[in-house]
Motif scaffolding. Structure first.
Motif, PDB file in Angstrom:
ATOM      1  N   THR A   1      25.660  -7.466 -54.558  1.00  0.00           N
ATOM      2  CA  THR A   1      25.463  -8.699 -53.776  1.00  0.00           C
ATOM      3  C   THR A   1      26.650  -9.009 -52.857  1.00  0.00           C
TER       4      THR A   1
ATOM      5  N   ARG B   1      25.315 -19.408 -48.824  1.00  0.00           N
ATOM      6  CA  ARG B   1      24.884 -19.079 -50.189  1.00  0.00           C
ATOM      7  C   ARG B   1      23.393 -19.405 -50.351  1.00  0.00           C
TER       8      ARG B   1
ATOM      9  N   ARG C   1      36.329 -22.208 -54.676  1.00  0.00           N
ATOM     10  CA  ARG C   1      35.332 -22.813 -53.787  1.00  0.00           C
ATOM     11  C   ARG C   1      34.439 -23.766 -54.589  1.00  0.00           C
TER      12      ARG C   1
ATOM     13  N   ARG D   1      42.011 -13.633 -51.806  1.00  0.00           N
ATOM     14  CA  ARG D   1      40.541 -13.587 -51.927  1.00  0.00           C
ATOM     15  C   ARG D   1      40.126 -14.140 -53.294  1.00  0.00           C
TER      16      ARG D   1
ATOM     17  N   ARG E   1      29.363  -9.453 -47.153  1.00  0.00           N
ATOM     18  CA  ARG E   1      30.074  -8.593 -46.201  1.00  0.00           C
ATOM     19  C   ARG E   1      29.237  -8.406 -44.928  1.00  0.00           C
TER      20      ARG E   1
ATOM     21  N   ARG F   1      29.702 -12.296 -57.975  1.00  0.00           N
ATOM     22  CA  ARG F   1      30.642 -13.292 -58.493  1.00  0.00           C
ATOM     23  C   ARG F   1      29.942 -14.393 -59.291  1.00  0.00           C
ATOM     24  N   ASP F   2      28.662 -14.626 -58.940  1.00  0.00           N
ATOM     25  CA  ASP F   2      27.947 -15.787 -59.502  1.00  0.00           C
ATOM     26  C   ASP F   2      26.573 -15.404 -60.032  1.00  0.00           C
TER      27      ASP F   2
ATOM     28  N   SER G   1      34.403 -12.046 -45.569  1.00  0.00           N
ATOM     29  CA  SER G   1      33.232 -12.260 -46.438  1.00  0.00           C
ATOM     30  C   SER G   1      33.511 -13.390 -47.430  1.00  0.00           C
ATOM     31  N   SER G   2      34.766 -13.509 -47.878  1.00  0.00           N
ATOM     32  CA  SER G   2      35.024 -14.590 -48.832  1.00  0.00           C
ATOM     33  C   SER G   2      35.131 -15.936 -48.111  1.00  0.00           C
TER      34      SER G   2
ATOM     35  N   ASP H   1      37.668 -17.314 -53.842  1.00  0.00           N
ATOM     36  CA  ASP H   1      36.424 -17.132 -54.596  1.00  0.00           C
ATOM     37  C   ASP H   1      36.372 -18.015 -55.844  1.00  0.00           C
TER      38      ASP H   1
HETATM   39  O1  C5P Z   1      32.302  -7.645 -54.277  1.00  0.00           O
HETATM   40  P1  C5P Z   1      32.838  -7.657 -52.877  1.00  0.00           P
HETATM   41  O2  C5P Z   1      34.308  -7.482 -52.797  1.00  0.00           O
HETATM   42  O3  C5P Z   1      32.117  -6.713 -51.976  1.00  0.00           O
HETATM   43  O4  C5P Z   1      32.494  -9.130 -52.349  1.00  0.00           O
HETATM   44  C1  C5P Z   1      32.915  -9.598 -51.083  1.00  0.00           C
HETATM   45  C2  C5P Z   1      32.993 -11.121 -51.114  1.00  0.00           C
HETATM   46  O5  C5P Z   1      31.680 -11.660 -51.193  1.00  0.00           O
HETATM   47  C3  C5P Z   1      33.736 -11.707 -52.306  1.00  0.00           C
HETATM   48  O6  C5P Z   1      35.132 -11.817 -52.087  1.00  0.00           O
HETATM   49  C4  C5P Z   1      33.084 -13.076 -52.444  1.00  0.00           C
HETATM   50  O7  C5P Z   1      33.693 -14.022 -51.604  1.00  0.00           O
HETATM   51  C5  C5P Z   1      31.682 -12.867 -51.946  1.00  0.00           C
HETATM   52  N1  C5P Z   1      30.684 -12.799 -53.013  1.00  0.00           N
HETATM   53  C6  C5P Z   1      30.204 -13.979 -53.532  1.00  0.00           C
HETATM   54  N2  C5P Z   1      29.207 -13.969 -54.461  1.00  0.00           N
HETATM   55  C7  C5P Z   1      28.700 -12.817 -54.895  1.00  0.00           C
HETATM   56  C8  C5P Z   1      29.202 -11.585 -54.398  1.00  0.00           C
HETATM   57  C9  C5P Z   1      30.225 -11.609 -53.471  1.00  0.00           C
HETATM   58  O8  C5P Z   1      30.669 -15.040 -53.177  1.00  0.00           O
HETATM   59  N3  C5P Z   1      27.691 -12.834 -55.781  1.00  0.00           N
END
Ligand code: C5P
Length: 223
Positions: free
Chosen positions: A34, A94, A182, A175, A39, A125-126, A84-85, A179
């Motif tokens: 995800t 979201r 937030r 990052r 990204r 992350r969530d 992305s973050s 994350d």
């Molecule tokens: O896992 P990855 O490093 O590719 O994730 C990029 C960014 O996407 C994370 O730093 C986070 O801010 C966000 N993300 C998120 N919720 C998720 C997956 C990723 O907020 N379920």
């Protein structure tokens, strides 16, 4: 019978991505990374010269994310990771991505030549806290910031980037902070998640530990 869903959450470079991919392959589950959705959103904003912190621009980009194009190498850069973050902290972004993740979990797509998948693995992350709070198995994969920065450094160097450890560690901590702090769906372990601390463990050992948990859950879940 509800779908068999494995939710894997954790901070950057904790090893959750590799683990999720291997588990999906081993158990015949569909896999959605995800992080790639966030990204891809950031990538679209940056490519158009936009500001990742602008909610209207970022939410419009999130609507345009194409799930079939998540393997583009451009999504892996550090610039896209940081942006992305930033987009991920915007509630409208979201919200735009939530239903697509839930839909993937509820109706996992069949792999190109494979059989119907038995369920899905989603990593992020969530996932265990917000996207799939009813997931069958929840894992929270973590490691010390130093161990994660070393892994990320190796990864970036393998891809030919010229980077130094101090900068990678600093970016990672920034990052992590964005994350975790937030307002909407911050990075957190669900209360019912099993935590795997991968500091000092190699990928095979982590896979073994997680596989035991999933094999037990699959047996209890039925065919
Ligand atoms: O896992 P990855 O490093 O590719 O994730 C990029 C960014 O996407 C994370 O730093 C986070 O801010 C966000 N993300 C998120 N919720 C998720 C997956 C990723 O907020 N379920």
């Amino acid at each position: 019978m509800p779908a068999f869903v494995v939710a894997i959450d954790g901070p950057a470079a904790s090893g959750k991505g590799t683990l999720a991919r291997r588990l999906a392959e081993h158990f015949g589950l569909a896999h959605l990374d995800t992080g790639k959705l966030y990204r891809a959103t950031a990538f679209l904003v940056l490519a158009a010269g936009g500001d990742p912190a602008d909610p209207t621009t970022a939410a419009a980009a999130a609507q345009r994310v194409d799930l079939a194009r998540l393997s583009e190498p451009g999504l892996l850069s550090e610039e896209v990771a940081q942006a992305s973050s930033v987009v991920a902290a915007i509630p409208e972004v979201r919200a735009a991505l939530l239903e697509r993740q839930r839909d993937f979990a509820a109706h996992p797509p069949a792999p190109p030549k494979g059989h119907r998948p038995r369920g899905a693995v989603l990593d992020g992350r969530d996932i265990g806290t917000a996207v799939c709070p009813g997931a069958t198995v929840k894992l929270f994969v973590t490691a010390s910031p130093e161990a994660r920065a070393e892994r990320r450094l190796r990864e970036l160097r393998q891809r030919g980037a010229t980077v130094i450890y101090g900068d990678v560690l600093q970016d990672m901590k920034e990052r992590d902070a964005r994350d975790s702090e937030r307002r909407v769906a911050p990075l957190a372990a669900a209360p019912d998640a099993v935590t795997l601390d991968t500091t000092g463990l190699d990928a095979d050992r982590v896979f073994e530990l997680a596989s035991e948990i999933i094999a037990r859950a699959l047996a209890a879940h039925g065919p």
